[in-house]
Design an enzyme around this catalytic site. Structure first.
Site, PDB file in Angstrom:
ATOM      1  N   LYS A 188       5.772 -14.037   3.780  1.00  0.00           N
ATOM      2  CA  LYS A 188       6.026 -14.833   2.576  1.00  0.00           C
ATOM      3  C   LYS A 188       7.514 -14.671   2.248  1.00  0.00           C
ATOM      4  CE  LYS A 188       4.142 -17.253  -0.816  1.00  0.00           C
ATOM      5  NZ  LYS A 188       3.530 -18.555  -0.662  1.00  0.00           N
ATOM      6  N   ASP A 198     -10.271 -10.737   6.846  1.00  0.00           N
ATOM      7  CA  ASP A 198     -11.527 -11.164   6.199  1.00  0.00           C
ATOM      8  C   ASP A 198     -11.676 -12.683   6.290  1.00  0.00           C
ATOM      9  OD1 ASP A 198     -11.989  -8.479   5.372  1.00  0.00           O
ATOM     10  OD2 ASP A 198     -12.854  -9.143   3.466  1.00  0.00           O
ATOM     11  N   TYR A 253       0.838  -1.210   0.000  1.00  0.00           N
ATOM     12  CA  TYR A 253       0.000   0.000   0.000  1.00  0.00           C
ATOM     13  C   TYR A 253       0.872   1.260   0.000  1.00  0.00           C
ATOM     14  CZ  TYR A 253      -4.213  -2.753   1.154  1.00  0.00           C
ATOM     15  OH  TYR A 253      -5.263  -3.634   1.143  1.00  0.00           O
ATOM     16  N   ASP A 305      -4.854  -7.478   5.791  1.00  0.00           N
ATOM     17  CA  ASP A 305      -6.165  -7.165   5.226  1.00  0.00           C
ATOM     18  C   ASP A 305      -6.893  -8.453   4.861  1.00  0.00           C
ATOM     19  OD1 ASP A 305      -8.294  -5.813   4.014  1.00  0.00           O
ATOM     20  OD2 ASP A 305      -7.271  -5.735   2.077  1.00  0.00           O
ATOM     21  N   ASP A 331       0.251 -18.029   3.483  1.00  0.00           N
ATOM     22  CA  ASP A 331      -0.757 -18.863   2.808  1.00  0.00           C
ATOM     23  C   ASP A 331      -1.150 -20.050   3.694  1.00  0.00           C
ATOM     24  OD1 ASP A 331       1.845 -19.754   2.400  1.00  0.00           O
ATOM     25  OD2 ASP A 331       1.594 -20.239   0.267  1.00  0.00           O
TER      26      ASP A 331
HETATM   27  C1  IPM Z   1     -10.022  -2.596   4.792  1.00  0.00           C
HETATM   28  C2  IPM Z   1     -10.253  -2.355   3.332  1.00  0.00           C
HETATM   29  C3  IPM Z   1      -9.319  -1.276   2.797  1.00  0.00           C
HETATM   30  C4  IPM Z   1      -7.920  -1.837   2.921  1.00  0.00           C
HETATM   31  C5  IPM Z   1      -9.588  -0.817   1.369  1.00  0.00           C
HETATM   32  C6  IPM Z   1     -10.998  -0.433   1.132  1.00  0.00           C
HETATM   33  C7  IPM Z   1      -8.696   0.315   0.972  1.00  0.00           C
HETATM   34  O1  IPM Z   1     -10.148  -3.529   2.621  1.00  0.00           O
HETATM   35  O2  IPM Z   1     -10.063  -1.633   5.583  1.00  0.00           O
HETATM   36  O3  IPM Z   1      -9.869  -3.753   5.199  1.00  0.00           O
HETATM   37  O4  IPM Z   1      -7.454  -2.504   2.020  1.00  0.00           O
HETATM   38  O5  IPM Z   1      -7.324  -1.591   3.953  1.00  0.00           O
HETATM   39 MN    MN Z   2     -10.250  -5.307   3.901  1.00  0.00          MN
END
Ligand code: IPM
Ligand code: MN
Ligand code: NAD
Length: 322
Positions: free
Chosen positions: A159, A218, A115, A214, A190
């Protein structure tokens, strides 16, 4: 009294943040709340998703409660949340994932890695520079180590078998842990992403680079019932922003079906940060009470709407007053 900036953002941010704000206001009518309007909708309306003035106003807050913003995959669009994280130097993104039998804290480096923003798209090639600095790694490693000291263990996810920038990240994390006298395990990201689902009880603090954190958060939301449940804290040395892990969820926006738990829990994390741990516990207790009674949104198999769930949590908090 603490000043709290409230950012609804886009999509379901307009539904879950009012619920979380109400909960905060119930517990702390003494705080000062003010709205800051940023997001993709501002770009659509006036061609600017977040002005310099908005950043300045956010910096005036003692803490920020943030919903989610839409970040469309467009060449020339700069994500509002990424800009805020960078401008406020919110270098650590703490994403707790816990339920019966496990208590994981994902510590995501939040300002560099893939990023970095150093990238270009040419006609035949596109590049993004993955920047991992000593300063950036030392500070995230130290924060993770500090958390791990009060908990059970530390794992660095990387990684390094492929990425030299992750050899660098891993080595600094291991060296910092050694200097602090704690054991630091390591695992390829992974394999870790699968193992955390199969053996969540084996993990405690997990420190990793920006994009891996990130994705991992999720993935790990699967352990607790999905994205509607996970809160997060973005902190640096001066500022703090609290937001759900989920995004603006355009597929369900405007339907009163989003789960506000992630946003309410983010408000609870905000209270802990400001020193009101009891207030944070009251919120979590109220959520548990309501869910146990069977009041749940659709993602958890229930029929309650966002507002109805919020009202039930507010009611549970009111009942515990005095
Ligand atoms: C998060 C989101 C953001 C990130 C995006 C929307 C820029 O996925 O906050 O988890 O990648 O950090
Ligand atoms: Mn995210
Ligand atoms: P998302 O997290 O918005 O949604 C993923 C899936 O989870 C969707 O099916 C959605 O309906 C569901 N979901 C998310 N939150 C929920 C909730 N509270 N209750 C019930 N279901 C929920 O991710 P996406 O669809 O990939 O992204 C949508 C937009 O949000 C994109 O523009 C993305 O860039 C942005 N985004 C922003 C942030 C942020 O502001 N921090 C975080 C992630 C994604």
């Amino acid at each position: 009294m603490p000043k709290i900036a409230i950012v609804e953002g886009d999509g379901i941010g307009h539904e879950v943040i009012p619920v979380a704000r109400k909960v905060l206001e119930l517990i702390h009518p003494d705080y000062e709340y003010y709205n800051v309007d940023v997001g993709y909708h501002r770009w659509e309306e006036i061609g600017c998703p977040c002005a310099d003035r908005d950043i300045a106003v956010l910096k005036e807050a003692d803490a920020i409660l943030f919903g989610a913003v839409t970040t469309p995959p467009m060449k020339n669009y700069q994500s509002v949340i990424l800009r805020i994280r960078k401008e406020l130097d919110l270098y650590a993104n703490l994403r707790p994932v816990k339920a019966n039998g496990f208590d994981i804290m994902i510590v995501r480096e939040n300002t560099e890695g893939l990023y970095s923003g150093i990238e270009e798209i040419g006609p035949d090639r596109a590049t993004t520079l993955r920047v991992v600095t000593r300063k950036g790694t030392e500070r995230i490693a130290r924060l993770a180590i500090q958390l791990a000291k009060a908990r059970k263990s530390l794992t660095v996810g990387h990684k390094a078998n492929v990425l030299k920038s992750d050899v660098f990240f891993r080595d600094i994390c291991l060296a910092e842990a050694k200097a602090a006298g704690i054991i630091c395990n390591e695992k390829f990201i992974d394999a870790l992403a699968l193992d955390i689902l199969q053996h969540p009880e084996s993990y405690d603090v997990v420190v990793t680079t920006n994009i891996f954190g990130d994705i991992l958060s999720d993935v790990a939301s699967y352990l607790v019932g999905g994205l509607g449940l996970l809160p997060s804290e973005n902190i640096g040395d001066r500022f703090a922003l609290f937001e759900p892990v989920h995004g603006s969820a355009p597929d369900i926006a405007g339907k009163n079906i989003a789960n506000p738990i992630a946003a309410i829990r983010s408000a609870a994390m905000l209270l802990s940060y400001l020193g009101d741990v009891v207030g944070a516990e009251r919120i979590e207790h109220a959520i548990q009470q309501v869910v146990t009674k069977g009041v749940k949104t659709r993602d958890l198999g229930g029929t309650a709407g966002t507002r109805e769930f919020g009202a039930a949590v507010a009611n549970a908090i009111n009942l515990t007053k005095g």
